[in-house]
Design an enzyme around this catalytic site. Structure first.
Site, PDB file in Angstrom:
ATOM      1  N   MET A   1       0.834  -1.205   0.000  1.00  0.00           N
ATOM      2  CA  MET A   1       0.000   0.000   0.000  1.00  0.00           C
ATOM      3  C   MET A   1       0.869   1.256   0.000  1.00  0.00           C
ATOM      4  SD  MET A   1      -3.447  -0.922   2.036  1.00  0.00           S
ATOM      5  CE  MET A   1      -2.851  -0.652   3.690  1.00  0.00           C
TER       6      MET A   1
ATOM      7  N   HIS B   1       9.235  -3.469   3.292  1.00  0.00           N
ATOM      8  CA  HIS B   1       8.813  -3.673   1.901  1.00  0.00           C
ATOM      9  C   HIS B   1      10.022  -3.993   1.010  1.00  0.00           C
ATOM     10  CE1 HIS B   1       5.575  -0.735   3.323  1.00  0.00           C
ATOM     11  NE2 HIS B   1       4.853  -1.751   2.907  1.00  0.00           N
TER      12      HIS B   1
ATOM     13  N   SER C   1       3.999   1.289   7.890  1.00  0.00           N
ATOM     14  CA  SER C   1       3.683   2.627   7.386  1.00  0.00           C
ATOM     15  C   SER C   1       2.891   3.401   8.435  1.00  0.00           C
ATOM     16  CB  SER C   1       2.871   2.529   6.093  1.00  0.00           C
ATOM     17  OG  SER C   1       3.519   1.666   5.183  1.00  0.00           O
TER      18      SER C   1
HETATM   19  P1  AMP Z   1       1.442  -2.859   3.520  1.00  0.00           P
HETATM   20  O1  AMP Z   1       2.020  -1.853   2.585  1.00  0.00           O
HETATM   21  O2  AMP Z   1       1.510  -2.475   4.951  1.00  0.00           O
HETATM   22  O3  AMP Z   1       0.093  -3.356   3.077  1.00  0.00           O
HETATM   23  O4  AMP Z   1       2.385  -4.122   3.433  1.00  0.00           O
HETATM   24  C1  AMP Z   1       2.730  -4.686   2.197  1.00  0.00           C
HETATM   25  C2  AMP Z   1       3.505  -5.949   2.442  1.00  0.00           C
HETATM   26  O5  AMP Z   1       4.656  -5.645   3.212  1.00  0.00           O
HETATM   27  C3  AMP Z   1       2.716  -6.983   3.242  1.00  0.00           C
HETATM   28  O6  AMP Z   1       2.996  -8.281   2.733  1.00  0.00           O
HETATM   29  C4  AMP Z   1       3.249  -6.813   4.624  1.00  0.00           C
HETATM   30  O7  AMP Z   1       3.164  -7.985   5.409  1.00  0.00           O
HETATM   31  C5  AMP Z   1       4.700  -6.472   4.350  1.00  0.00           C
HETATM   32  N1  AMP Z   1       5.299  -5.786   5.466  1.00  0.00           N
HETATM   33  C6  AMP Z   1       4.839  -4.678   6.104  1.00  0.00           C
HETATM   34  N2  AMP Z   1       5.637  -4.359   7.138  1.00  0.00           N
HETATM   35  C7  AMP Z   1       6.619  -5.293   7.173  1.00  0.00           C
HETATM   36  C8  AMP Z   1       7.736  -5.525   8.016  1.00  0.00           C
HETATM   37  N3  AMP Z   1       8.027  -4.730   9.049  1.00  0.00           N
HETATM   38  N4  AMP Z   1       8.534  -6.583   7.740  1.00  0.00           N
HETATM   39  C9  AMP Z   1       8.249  -7.406   6.712  1.00  0.00           C
HETATM   40  N5  AMP Z   1       7.215  -7.247   5.876  1.00  0.00           N
HETATM   41  C10 AMP Z   1       6.406  -6.202   6.100  1.00  0.00           C
END
Ligand code: AMP
Length: 284
Positions: free
Chosen positions: A30, A37, A186
């Site tokens: 996102m 990420h 985020s």
């Molecule tokens: P988001 O942008 O928050 O929807 O996350 C996108 C992807 O990044 C998802 O697969 C999350 O699980 C992964 N993600 C977010 N934060 C972390 C983190 N701290 N460590 C590893 N993967 C993450």
């Protein structure tokens, strides 16, 4: 690096790769990217010839009153980070591009999505599964990388792929943390300086669970109770849930064992944070 904003352009590029027999890896995000990420982009590269990062704040996974409008966005910074990481394509559709105004089909998982975050966010995983399925179709990905930070999301997506025989490999990525232990997110940007300090109670309670597990305390009730006590004195912290469940089925366990997911959601002020650990199985 190409930046594509329409489904047609994305599918055309994916099709050209397919003709060349190149494997496509997808990293759905996102946006407002951080090192977590970026670690997924690196993992995707190990499994694929071409890496697509999607950046889409998906309206259907936010309920009314959640933070869809406030969700942090920084397109220019995200694109620079993807470019530096060597992504081949960033897919950056608008909500209008993704969803027909009269879209009427959605994907529901009926078991794993009902617990944990699903209790307070009952429509969330339907939005996630629907958009993830659309992204799989648009990018024709052979593999997709999801962070273990969102352990329930990972389990629900694996269940979807299994139950619908989707021809895609789901690759988990370990949780990336700030130096002081806070899981990168985020949403950490919402935290004030005080809240940022208080947010460390999540990691501390997981440390406690791991320490108890290592010294042989395997009664889930006792461990979860100790975690609650550890968080309780933190100013502004309100526990949504703390659970010990099987990492694949998300069924609660009474006795901790390897592959037990200890997961929690805690509100720090107005910001809801999640974190977890898998006992005896730090990396996938
Ligand atoms: P988001 O942008 O928050 O929807 O996350 C996108 C992807 O990044 C998802 O697969 C999350 O699980 C992964 N993600 C977010 N934060 C972390 C983190 N701290 N460590 C590893 N993967 C993450």
């Amino acid at each position: 690096m190409k930046v594509l904003k329409t489904k047609a352009e994305m599918s055309a590029v994916a099709e050209s790769w397919r003709i060349e027999n190149l494997d496509v890896g997808l990293v759905p995000t996102m946006g407002f990217l951080h090192e977590g990420h970026l670690s997924l982009i690196r993992i995707a590269r190990q499994h694929a010839d071409k890496v697509v990062v999607s950046i889409f704040v998906n309206p259907t996974q936010f309920a009314p009153g959640e933070d869809f409008a406030a969700y942090p966005r920084d397109e220019a910074r995200d694109l620079a980070m993807c470019e530096a990481e060597g992504a081949d394509v960033v897919f950056l559709p608008s909500p209008e591009e993704m969803y027909a105004p009269d879209a009427s089909v959605a994907l529901t998982e009926n078991r794993l999505a009902k617990t944990m975050c699903g209790l307070t966010r009952p429509t969330h995983f339907q939005g996630v599964l629907t958009v993830v399925n659309k992204l799989f179709n648009i990018t024709r990905a052979d593999s997709a990388v999801f962070g273990m930070k969102d352990a329930q999301q990972l389990a629900v997506i694996r269940r979807m792929v299994r139950d619908l025989d989707m021809p895609i490999a789901i690759v988990p990525g370990p949780i990336v943390r700030e130096p002081d232990g806070l899981a990168m997110s985020s949403r950490n940007t919402y935290l004030s300086a005080d809240e940022r300090r208080h947010a460390l109670c999540l990691r501390r309670s997981l440390d406690l669970a791991e320490a108890m597990w290592r010294r042989g305390d395997s009664a889930a009730d006792a461990v979860l109770g100790a975690m609650r006590e550890q968080i309780a004195p933190t100013p502004g912290a309100v526990i949504d849930y703390i659970v010990a469940v099987d990492a694949d089925s998300l069924e609660p366990v009474e006795t901790l064992r390897p592959n037990t997911l200890v997961a929690l959601a805690v509100k720090i002020g107005r910001t809801r944070l999640i974190d977890n650990t898998i006992l005896n199985k730090k990396t996938p």
